[in-house]
Design a protein around this motif. Structure first.
Motif, PDB file in Angstrom:
ATOM      1  N   GLY A 116       0.681  -1.180   0.086  1.00  0.00           N
ATOM      2  CA  GLY A 116       0.116  -0.006  -0.022  1.00  0.00           C
ATOM      3  C   GLY A 116       0.936   1.387  -0.078  1.00  0.00           C
ATOM      4  N   ASP A 117       0.194   2.479  -0.270  1.00  0.00           N
ATOM      5  CA  ASP A 117       1.172   3.603  -0.372  1.00  0.00           C
ATOM      6  C   ASP A 117       0.187   4.756   0.151  1.00  0.00           C
ATOM      7  OD1 ASP A 117       3.352   5.159  -1.296  1.00  0.00           O
ATOM      8  OD2 ASP A 117       2.081   5.697  -2.918  1.00  0.00           O
ATOM      9  N   GLY A 118       0.954   5.655   0.635  1.00  0.00           N
ATOM     10  CA  GLY A 118       0.195   7.010   0.952  1.00  0.00           C
ATOM     11  C   GLY A 118       0.304   7.650   2.324  1.00  0.00           C
ATOM     12  N   ASN A 119      -0.886   8.326   2.898  1.00  0.00           N
ATOM     13  CA  ASN A 119      -0.871   8.869   4.084  1.00  0.00           C
ATOM     14  C   ASN A 119      -1.615   7.901   4.979  1.00  0.00           C
ATOM     15  OD1 ASN A 119      -1.463  10.494   6.156  1.00  0.00           O
ATOM     16  ND2 ASN A 119      -2.914  11.990   5.253  1.00  0.00           N
ATOM     17  N   PRO A 120      -0.811   7.446   6.028  1.00  0.00           N
ATOM     18  CA  PRO A 120      -1.391   6.585   7.248  1.00  0.00           C
ATOM     19  C   PRO A 120      -2.532   7.109   7.764  1.00  0.00           C
ATOM     20  CG  PRO A 120       0.718   7.443   7.891  1.00  0.00           C
ATOM     21  CD  PRO A 120       0.420   7.861   6.508  1.00  0.00           C
ATOM     22  N   ASN A 121      -2.728   8.461   7.869  1.00  0.00           N
ATOM     23  CA  ASN A 121      -4.042   8.966   8.393  1.00  0.00           C
ATOM     24  C   ASN A 121      -4.854   9.640   7.452  1.00  0.00           C
ATOM     25  OD1 ASN A 121      -2.666   8.771  11.413  1.00  0.00           O
ATOM     26  ND2 ASN A 121      -1.328  10.241  10.515  1.00  0.00           N
ATOM     27  N   ALA A 122      -4.913   9.047   6.230  1.00  0.00           N
ATOM     28  CA  ALA A 122      -5.845   9.410   5.235  1.00  0.00           C
ATOM     29  C   ALA A 122      -7.323   9.598   5.546  1.00  0.00           C
ATOM     30  CB  ALA A 122      -5.570   8.994   3.931  1.00  0.00           C
ATOM     31  N   VAL A 123      -7.991  10.575   5.247  1.00  0.00           N
ATOM     32  CA  VAL A 123      -9.484  10.478   5.313  1.00  0.00           C
ATOM     33  C   VAL A 123     -10.104   9.691   4.066  1.00  0.00           C
ATOM     34  CG1 VAL A 123     -11.511  12.170   5.446  1.00  0.00           C
ATOM     35  CG2 VAL A 123      -9.367  12.832   6.655  1.00  0.00           C
ATOM     36  N   LEU A 124      -9.241   9.883   3.085  1.00  0.00           N
ATOM     37  CA  LEU A 124      -9.750   9.121   1.711  1.00  0.00           C
ATOM     38  C   LEU A 124      -8.787   8.052   1.155  1.00  0.00           C
ATOM     39  CD1 LEU A 124     -11.640   9.191  -0.855  1.00  0.00           C
ATOM     40  CD2 LEU A 124     -10.022  10.890  -1.719  1.00  0.00           C
ATOM     41  N   MET A 125      -9.509   6.995   1.080  1.00  0.00           N
ATOM     42  CA  MET A 125      -8.536   5.808   0.840  1.00  0.00           C
ATOM     43  C   MET A 125      -9.223   5.250  -0.595  1.00  0.00           C
ATOM     44  SD  MET A 125      -8.019   2.272   3.031  1.00  0.00           S
ATOM     45  CE  MET A 125      -7.099   1.016   2.447  1.00  0.00           C
ATOM     46  N   PHE A 126      -8.522   4.620  -1.474  1.00  0.00           N
ATOM     47  CA  PHE A 126      -8.905   3.996  -2.736  1.00  0.00           C
ATOM     48  C   PHE A 126      -8.284   2.467  -2.662  1.00  0.00           C
ATOM     49  CE2 PHE A 126      -8.696   8.430  -4.003  1.00  0.00           C
ATOM     50  CZ  PHE A 126      -9.573   8.490  -4.704  1.00  0.00           C
ATOM     51  N   VAL A 127      -9.298   1.605  -2.975  1.00  0.00           N
ATOM     52  CA  VAL A 127      -8.969   0.316  -2.875  1.00  0.00           C
ATOM     53  C   VAL A 127      -9.203  -0.244  -4.462  1.00  0.00           C
ATOM     54  CG1 VAL A 127      -9.843  -2.045  -2.097  1.00  0.00           C
ATOM     55  CG2 VAL A 127      -9.691   0.051  -0.664  1.00  0.00           C
ATOM     56  N   GLY A 128      -8.068  -0.857  -4.910  1.00  0.00           N
ATOM     57  CA  GLY A 128      -8.177  -1.566  -6.397  1.00  0.00           C
ATOM     58  C   GLY A 128      -8.324  -3.035  -6.185  1.00  0.00           C
ATOM     59  N   GLU A 129      -7.889  -3.649  -7.169  1.00  0.00           N
ATOM     60  CA  GLU A 129      -8.507  -5.243  -7.385  1.00  0.00           C
ATOM     61  C   GLU A 129      -6.994  -5.765  -6.886  1.00  0.00           C
ATOM     62  OE1 GLU A 129      -8.680  -7.922 -11.180  1.00  0.00           O
ATOM     63  OE2 GLU A 129     -10.263  -6.648 -10.942  1.00  0.00           O
ATOM     64  N   GLY A 130      -5.794  -5.403  -7.890  1.00  0.00           N
ATOM     65  CA  GLY A 130      -4.478  -6.111  -7.316  1.00  0.00           C
ATOM     66  C   GLY A 130      -3.476  -5.304  -8.207  1.00  0.00           C
ATOM     67  N   PRO A 131      -2.129  -5.745  -8.102  1.00  0.00           N
ATOM     68  CA  PRO A 131      -1.135  -5.138  -8.841  1.00  0.00           C
ATOM     69  C   PRO A 131      -1.023  -5.620 -10.233  1.00  0.00           C
ATOM     70  CG  PRO A 131      -0.508  -6.008  -6.534  1.00  0.00           C
ATOM     71  CD  PRO A 131      -1.791  -6.654  -6.992  1.00  0.00           C
ATOM     72  N   GLY A 132      -0.582  -4.625 -10.965  1.00  0.00           N
ATOM     73  CA  GLY A 132      -0.134  -5.243 -12.414  1.00  0.00           C
ATOM     74  C   GLY A 132       1.141  -5.251 -12.543  1.00  0.00           C
ATOM     75  N   LYS A 133       1.640  -5.255 -13.939  1.00  0.00           N
ATOM     76  CA  LYS A 133       3.131  -5.491 -14.067  1.00  0.00           C
ATOM     77  C   LYS A 133       4.116  -4.460 -13.720  1.00  0.00           C
ATOM     78  CE  LYS A 133       6.360  -5.868 -17.913  1.00  0.00           C
ATOM     79  NZ  LYS A 133       6.477  -6.146 -19.547  1.00  0.00           N
ATOM     80  N   ASP A 134       3.705  -3.182 -13.871  1.00  0.00           N
ATOM     81  CA  ASP A 134       4.529  -2.066 -13.130  1.00  0.00           C
ATOM     82  C   ASP A 134       4.729  -2.094 -11.738  1.00  0.00           C
ATOM     83  OD1 ASP A 134       5.204  -0.831 -15.717  1.00  0.00           O
ATOM     84  OD2 ASP A 134       3.170  -0.117 -15.940  1.00  0.00           O
ATOM     85  N   GLU A 135       3.315  -2.188 -10.885  1.00  0.00           N
ATOM     86  CA  GLU A 135       3.297  -2.261  -9.651  1.00  0.00           C
ATOM     87  C   GLU A 135       4.279  -3.503  -9.194  1.00  0.00           C
ATOM     88  OE1 GLU A 135       0.321  -0.003 -11.297  1.00  0.00           O
ATOM     89  OE2 GLU A 135       0.555  -1.898 -11.775  1.00  0.00           O
ATOM     90  N   ASP A 136       3.887  -4.548  -9.597  1.00  0.00           N
ATOM     91  CA  ASP A 136       4.789  -5.592  -9.173  1.00  0.00           C
ATOM     92  C   ASP A 136       6.432  -5.578  -9.345  1.00  0.00           C
ATOM     93  OD1 ASP A 136       5.273  -8.471  -8.407  1.00  0.00           O
ATOM     94  OD2 ASP A 136       5.726  -8.901 -10.477  1.00  0.00           O
ATOM     95  N   ILE A 137       6.819  -4.581 -10.365  1.00  0.00           N
ATOM     96  CA  ILE A 137       8.246  -4.190 -10.577  1.00  0.00           C
ATOM     97  C   ILE A 137       8.627  -3.370  -9.459  1.00  0.00           C
ATOM     98  CG2 ILE A 137       9.930  -3.009 -11.929  1.00  0.00           C
ATOM     99  CD1 ILE A 137       8.343  -4.445 -14.359  1.00  0.00           C
ATOM    100  N   GLN A 138       7.857  -2.348  -9.193  1.00  0.00           N
ATOM    101  CA  GLN A 138       8.318  -1.370  -8.209  1.00  0.00           C
ATOM    102  C   GLN A 138       7.657  -1.627  -6.796  1.00  0.00           C
ATOM    103  OE1 GLN A 138       7.624   2.625  -9.722  1.00  0.00           O
ATOM    104  NE2 GLN A 138       7.386   1.894 -11.662  1.00  0.00           N
ATOM    105  N   GLY A 139       6.948  -2.470  -6.596  1.00  0.00           N
ATOM    106  CA  GLY A 139       6.158  -2.634  -5.228  1.00  0.00           C
ATOM    107  C   GLY A 139       5.391  -1.435  -4.607  1.00  0.00           C
ATOM    108  N   ILE A 140       4.760  -0.648  -5.487  1.00  0.00           N
ATOM    109  CA  ILE A 140       3.962   0.268  -5.103  1.00  0.00           C
ATOM    110  C   ILE A 140       2.641   0.188  -5.909  1.00  0.00           C
ATOM    111  CG2 ILE A 140       3.784   3.043  -5.084  1.00  0.00           C
ATOM    112  CD1 ILE A 140       6.772   3.184  -5.079  1.00  0.00           C
ATOM    113  N   PRO A 141       1.499   0.537  -5.374  1.00  0.00           N
ATOM    114  CA  PRO A 141       0.253   0.416  -5.948  1.00  0.00           C
ATOM    115  C   PRO A 141       0.007   1.434  -7.097  1.00  0.00           C
ATOM    116  CG  PRO A 141      -0.125   1.081  -4.003  1.00  0.00           C
ATOM    117  CD  PRO A 141       1.144   0.802  -3.876  1.00  0.00           C
TER     118      PRO A 141
END
Length: 276
Positions: A116-141
């Motif tokens: 996951g990535d972002g503000n640990p105290n976020a008011v707004l959160m986004f949830v997707g399905e799963g990582p793709g190729k680029d995300e798998d390489i970088q380890g960032i959603p």
């Protein structure tokens, strides 16, 4: 006497919760066999629901009936402590517990866990399905083309990517970006629920039907779910389903509907911020 006091307290809390949701602009609450299975059918709950029906009628709140939760969602919800305070947990502790995860077969083909990535105290959160190729390489959603579009969507509602938190239903890339299978979701979604508990976002945007159905425990189409807020049990977060950015890249015509959804998210966010 103690039983009567407990019932009265339960009814007061239920009424207060309904009125609070209405004040926020949420005009429906979930009900259905899955919800009732989690909360039980005891006399106190029956009485509380009867009083809630009266409030629903008085406040013109629509009760949305949803189906049985998926096995993965039911498992994760039942693992929560419903009787008392939610356990204190941090994202760092969750990541440490996740470790070099091999709880499902997705681990065999991944390059990186995408936690996951972002503000640990976020008011707004986004949830997707799963990582793709680029995300798998970088380890960032959401860092590929779909992620770039998501960043633009976030900026369009006058926020920055670092203001929000972004995660997925599963944290390892499914082969060829296929839909995560039920056993994979079941193994991974408890960690997402823990992340939500740690962050406690007031608004969650689910991106696509897979994220929506697995988080809300529904089985309907995204088209029937999007465009209005739902509630996430036990956390109290408002959930707005909308189209996945990858789908928008394939069908740009859906950007208009997505923008309508995001305007509602922006307005709700601004309302919540004014109430602080």
């Amino acid at each position: 006497m103690a039983g009567e006091e407990e019932r009265e307290k339960l009814v007061r809390e239920a009424v207060s919760a309904l009125q609070y949701l209405k004040a926020l602009g949420c005009d429906y609450i979930p009900d259905g066999p899955g919800i009732r299975a989690l909360f039980g059918e005891g006399a106190q709950m029956v009485e509380a629901r009867e009083r809630m029906k009266e409030v629903v009628a008085e406040e013109k709140v629509v009760v949305e009936t949803v189906g049985e939760p998926t096995a993965a969602t039911a498992t994760s919800l039942q693992s929560l402590n419903l009787e008392g305070e939610r356990p204190s947990v941090t994202l760092e502790e969750i990541r440490e517990r996740l470790g070099d995860c091999a709880r499902c077969k997705l681990s065999s083909g991944r390059q990186n866990i995408v936690f996951g990535d972002g503000n640990p105290n976020a008011v707004l959160m986004f949830v997707g399905e799963g990582p793709g190729k680029d995300e798998d390489i970088q380890g960032i959603p959401f860092v590929g083309r779909a992620g770039q579009l998501l960043t633009k969507i976030i900026e369009a509602i006058d926020m920055k990517r670092e203001d929000v938190y972004i995660a997925n239903i599963v944290k390892c890339r499914p082969p060829e970006n296929r839909v995560p299978e039920p056993d994979e979701v079941k193994a991974c979604i408890p960690f997402l629920m823990d992340q939500i508990e740690a962050i406690r976002p007031q608004i969650i945007v689910t991106l696509g039907g897979v994220a929506t159905n697995n988080l809300l425990g529904t089985k309907g189409s995204l088209g029937s779910a999007r465009g209005r807020f739902h509630t996430l049990d036990h956390f109290g977060s408002l959930v707005m389903p909308t189209y996945h950015p990858a789908y928008l890249l394939r069908d740009p015509a859906k950007k208009r509907e997505t923008w309508e959804d995001m305007k509602k998210v922006r307005d709700m966010y601004n309302t919540l911020m004014k109430g602080e």
